[in-house]
Design an enzyme around this catalytic site. Sequence first.
Site, PDB file in Angstrom:
ATOM      1  N   THR A 258     -30.555  49.461   5.894  1.00 27.90           N
ATOM      2  CA  THR A 258     -29.201  49.467   6.434  1.00 27.90           C
ATOM      3  C   THR A 258     -28.741  50.920   6.395  1.00 27.90           C
ATOM      4  OG1 THR A 258     -28.323  49.048   4.240  1.00 27.90           O
ATOM      5  CG2 THR A 258     -28.570  47.142   5.683  1.00 27.90           C
TER       6      THR A 258
ATOM      7  N   GLU B 202     -28.097  47.849  27.491  1.00 28.56           N
ATOM      8  CA  GLU B 202     -29.314  47.105  27.126  1.00 28.56           C
ATOM      9  C   GLU B 202     -30.536  47.910  27.533  1.00 28.56           C
ATOM     10  OE1 GLU B 202     -29.186  43.116  28.637  1.00 28.56           O
ATOM     11  OE2 GLU B 202     -27.652  42.534  27.213  1.00 28.56           O
TER      12      GLU B 202
ATOM     13  N   TYR C 207     -22.077  49.120  28.027  1.00 31.31           N
ATOM     14  CA  TYR C 207     -23.269  48.274  27.914  1.00 31.31           C
ATOM     15  C   TYR C 207     -24.501  49.132  28.145  1.00 31.31           C
ATOM     16  CZ  TYR C 207     -23.226  43.298  27.087  1.00 31.31           C
ATOM     17  OH  TYR C 207     -23.207  42.083  26.476  1.00 31.31           O
TER      18      TYR C 207
ATOM     19  N   ARG D  32     -21.738  50.457   9.080  1.00 32.67           N
ATOM     20  CA  ARG D  32     -22.507  49.229   8.833  1.00 32.67           C
ATOM     21  C   ARG D  32     -23.521  49.070   9.950  1.00 32.67           C
ATOM     22  NH1 ARG D  32     -20.092  46.712   4.831  1.00 32.67           N
ATOM     23  NH2 ARG D  32     -21.732  45.175   4.881  1.00 32.67           N
TER      24      ARG D  32
END
Length: 409
Positions: free
Chosen positions: A222, A47, A45, A231
Site C-alpha cells: 500500500t 482505462e 477516465y 491511500r
Amino acid sequence: MDQEIAFLIKKEEQRQNDNIELIASENYPSRDVREACGSILMAKYAEGYPYKRYYGGCEYVDEVETLAIERAKALFHCNYANVQPHSGSQANYAAYHALIPNGSKIMALTLNDGGHLTHGSPVSFSSATYRFCFYSLGEDGRIDYEGLQRRLYEEEPDLLLAGYSAYPFSIDFKRMRSIVDKFNLDKNKHCFFMVDMAHIAGIVAAGLTQNPCDYADIVTSTTHKTLRGPRGGLILSNDLELGKKINSAVFPYTQGGPLEHIIAGKAICFLEDSKPEFKDYMARVLENTKACNDELSRLGCRVSGTENHLFLLDVLSSYGLNGKEAETKLGEIGVTVNKNMIHDDTLPPSKCSGIRIGFAAATSRGASLEDAKGVARLIDACLKGKESKEELINRRKAIVSSWADVLSL
Ligand code: DSN
C-alpha cells in the site's frame, strides 16, 4: 455548500490533531500529496496504461502515471511498477492472478499470527479463489524458517507469501528465497515467492531493512502506511514478462479506470520518500517504537519487542484486560490503537489479548524519544486505572501540545 459533510471533516481533523494516533497502518500524507489527490485529475477516465488508453485526452495523465511508475522503480530499485491498484487488497488480488491459476495452493502466515485478510482468511476472496495452507511462528514469536521449510515440502504450494500486518520483527527475505529455490530444485517445482510489504514499505524505501524486490517474484504494497502517501496500492517486480501479466491482472481483470489523482499523489510520495529527510524520519520511527516498547517493558508489561514500526502489548497478562477493553479505555483518553491477536492468544479475535502499537503517524507529527516514553507511561497509567480520566487526558494533551498540526505536514 454541504454543511453536514464540512462539519464532519472538521471534526475528524480536530480528532486527528487532538489524539495520539498509534494505529500502525496509519500515517499523515503531506499537503502536496493531499492537494494532488483533491485535484481535477479525478475527472479523467484513463482505462489502459500510459500511451495505450481507451480514451482520448490522456496526454497529461499519461505523463503523471509515467512519473509515478519511474519514481516507484527508482525508489525500490526494481524494473517494473504498476501504480494503479486502488488498495493493497486489490494489489494482492491482481498479483495472485498474475502468478497462479485459480485453485492453486498458497502458503502464508495466518491472520492470527500477524498475516492479513487477503492472505487466506475464510472471509476474504483469497480463500474462495485459492487453496491456502499456513506456516507459523516459533515459540519466540518470530518466523520459524526451519518450520517454514518443512511446511513447504509437506504442502508443496504454488506460491509462498511473506509480509505481514502485525509482525514486529525484520523479515529475512533472502533466506526465504533460498528456501524456495532449494524446494523448486529438489522437487522439480515452480513455486513462486511473493511479498506483501504494505506495512514496512517505508522502512524498505529508506534502506533500513532488506529490500524484498531483490528476492521476490512480485512485491505488493500500500502507499499510505509507512510510505506516507495517499491511500492506494502498488505492485513491483523485476520480471518484465511477469509485468505484462500483472498489467492485465490489474486492468481489465480486477479494475476499470485508474484513479489518476491518487496516482499523482503516489508520484509525489515516491519523490518525497527518496529524500534524505525521509530516511531520517524512518530511523526516528524505529527509535520511537523501540523506546515505547522498552519503556512498557521496564514498567513490567509483556511486550513483543520490535525491529520495525510496531509492537504488540499483551494487555491480558499485563493488566487483566482484553484487547477490546484496552482499545476502548485508551480511546476514551484520546489514544487510538487497535486490538490485536498476540502470538499465543487464547481469546477469540473479537476480544484478543493484545493491542498493536505503531509510531509512524506520531513521528510524522514530530514525536520525540521522550514523547515515545511518555506515551508508554500514559498507556500504562490508563490501563492500570489508577488516575482519573481528566488527569490522563491532561497528560495526553501535554504530549501532543508540541506536535505539528496534521494539515501542516
Ligand atoms: N488493515 C491494515 C492494517 O491495519 O494493518 C492492513 O491492510
